[in-house]
Design a protein around this motif. Structure first.
Motif, PDB file in Angstrom:
ATOM      1  N   LEU A  59      -5.515  -5.729  -6.168  1.00  0.00           N
ATOM      2  CA  LEU A  59      -4.272  -5.173  -5.646  1.00  0.00           C
ATOM      3  C   LEU A  59      -4.633  -4.548  -4.305  1.00  0.00           C
ATOM      4  O   LEU A  59      -5.447  -3.636  -4.229  1.00  0.00           O
ATOM      5  CB  LEU A  59      -3.694  -4.127  -6.599  1.00  0.00           C
ATOM      6  N   GLN A  60      -4.049  -5.065  -3.230  1.00  0.00           N
ATOM      7  CA  GLN A  60      -4.390  -4.620  -1.888  1.00  0.00           C
ATOM      8  C   GLN A  60      -3.135  -4.046  -1.233  1.00  0.00           C
ATOM      9  O   GLN A  60      -2.083  -4.667  -1.219  1.00  0.00           O
ATOM     10  CB  GLN A  60      -4.927  -5.796  -1.081  1.00  0.00           C
ATOM     11  N   ARG A  61      -3.273  -2.867  -0.671  1.00  0.00           N
ATOM     12  CA  ARG A  61      -2.128  -2.177  -0.070  1.00  0.00           C
ATOM     13  C   ARG A  61      -2.538  -1.592   1.275  1.00  0.00           C
ATOM     14  O   ARG A  61      -3.538  -0.881   1.370  1.00  0.00           O
ATOM     15  CB  ARG A  61      -1.680  -1.068  -1.030  1.00  0.00           C
ATOM     16  N   HIS A  62      -1.776  -1.888   2.341  1.00  0.00           N
ATOM     17  CA  HIS A  62      -2.021  -1.305   3.658  1.00  0.00           C
ATOM     18  C   HIS A  62      -1.296   0.034   3.724  1.00  0.00           C
ATOM     19  O   HIS A  62      -0.107   0.122   3.427  1.00  0.00           O
ATOM     20  CB  HIS A  62      -1.516  -2.237   4.769  1.00  0.00           C
ATOM     21  N   CYS A  63      -2.027   1.073   4.100  1.00  0.00           N
ATOM     22  CA  CYS A  63      -1.455   2.426   4.108  1.00  0.00           C
ATOM     23  C   CYS A  63      -1.690   3.081   5.466  1.00  0.00           C
ATOM     24  O   CYS A  63      -2.616   2.745   6.196  1.00  0.00           O
ATOM     25  CB  CYS A  63      -2.112   3.291   3.035  1.00  0.00           C
ATOM     26  N   SER A  64      -0.850   4.045   5.763  1.00  0.00           N
ATOM     27  CA  SER A  64      -1.056   4.880   6.953  1.00  0.00           C
ATOM     28  C   SER A  64      -0.830   6.329   6.533  1.00  0.00           C
ATOM     29  O   SER A  64       0.019   6.626   5.687  1.00  0.00           O
ATOM     30  CB  SER A  64      -0.113   4.475   8.076  1.00  0.00           C
ATOM     31  N   GLU A  65      -1.594   7.210   7.166  1.00  0.00           N
ATOM     32  CA  GLU A  65      -1.537   8.630   6.832  1.00  0.00           C
ATOM     33  C   GLU A  65      -1.377   9.418   8.136  1.00  0.00           C
ATOM     34  O   GLU A  65      -2.096   9.159   9.099  1.00  0.00           O
ATOM     35  CB  GLU A  65      -2.838   9.011   6.110  1.00  0.00           C
ATOM     36  N   GLU A  66      -0.437  10.338   8.161  1.00  0.00           N
ATOM     37  CA  GLU A  66      -0.198  11.160   9.354  1.00  0.00           C
ATOM     38  C   GLU A  66      -0.316  12.634   8.971  1.00  0.00           C
ATOM     39  O   GLU A  66       0.086  13.031   7.888  1.00  0.00           O
ATOM     40  CB  GLU A  66       1.206  10.891   9.907  1.00  0.00           C
ATOM     41  N   TRP A  67      -0.858  13.441   9.917  1.00  0.00           N
ATOM     42  CA  TRP A  67      -0.968  14.878   9.715  1.00  0.00           C
ATOM     43  C   TRP A  67      -1.002  15.582  11.066  1.00  0.00           C
ATOM     44  O   TRP A  67      -1.232  14.955  12.090  1.00  0.00           O
ATOM     45  CB  TRP A  67      -2.188  15.226   8.860  1.00  0.00           C
ATOM     46  N   GLU A  68      -0.779  16.864  11.024  1.00  0.00           N
ATOM     47  CA  GLU A  68      -0.790  17.666  12.255  1.00  0.00           C
ATOM     48  C   GLU A  68      -2.081  18.451  12.324  1.00  0.00           C
ATOM     49  O   GLU A  68      -2.542  19.010  11.333  1.00  0.00           O
ATOM     50  CB  GLU A  68       0.396  18.635  12.268  1.00  0.00           C
ATOM     51  N   VAL A  69      -2.634  18.500  13.525  1.00  0.00           N
ATOM     52  CA  VAL A  69      -3.861  19.251  13.766  1.00  0.00           C
ATOM     53  C   VAL A  69      -3.532  20.378  14.741  1.00  0.00           C
ATOM     54  O   VAL A  69      -2.955  20.145  15.809  1.00  0.00           O
ATOM     55  CB  VAL A  69      -4.957  18.339  14.351  1.00  0.00           C
ATOM     56  N   ILE A  70      -3.877  21.575  14.363  1.00  0.00           N
ATOM     57  CA  ILE A  70      -3.632  22.743  15.218  1.00  0.00           C
ATOM     58  C   ILE A  70      -4.960  23.116  15.854  1.00  0.00           C
ATOM     59  O   ILE A  70      -5.960  23.335  15.176  1.00  0.00           O
ATOM     60  CB  ILE A  70      -3.077  23.924  14.403  1.00  0.00           C
TER      61      ILE A  70
END
Length: 104
Positions: A59-70
């Motif tokens: 099972l292959q899934r393309h993912c993206s993750e976003e976050w804020e850096v201070i």
């Protein structure tokens, strides 16, 4: 000839024994050649493909993750957005498969 019927039976028995010996020899030859054929098939199978491992369905899934850096403090404090993309791959814990391969 004293016993013509006995001599005929003995001659017939001798001929049957000789024919049986010839047929046994032919049977041994056929068995030997069948064994050599099977040995040749196994040899070709082993030379072309050794042991193989089956990994099973993935099972292959393309993912993206976003976050804020201070970064920084006070008035120099700045917020930036970071992002990373990755692929998650999951395999089955167990797999039962049955197969048959023949070289024709």
């Amino acid at each position: 000839m004293r016993y013509p019927l006995l001599s005929k039976f003995l001659s017939l028995g001798l001929i049957l024994a000789l024919i049986s010996l010839v047929l046994m020899r032919i049977g041994f030859l056929v068995d030997e050649r069948r064994g050599r054929q099977q040995e040749a098939v196994r040899s070709v199978e082993h030379s072309h493909a050794g042991a193989q491992a089956l990994a099973g369905p993935w099972l292959q899934r393309h993912c993206s993750e976003e976050w804020e850096v201070i970064s920084g403090e006070g008035k120099e404090r700045k917020t930036t957005a970071d992002k990373r993309e990755f692929t998650l791959i999951a395999t089955a814990d167990t797999l039962a498969a049955e197969g048959d391969a023949r070289a024709d």
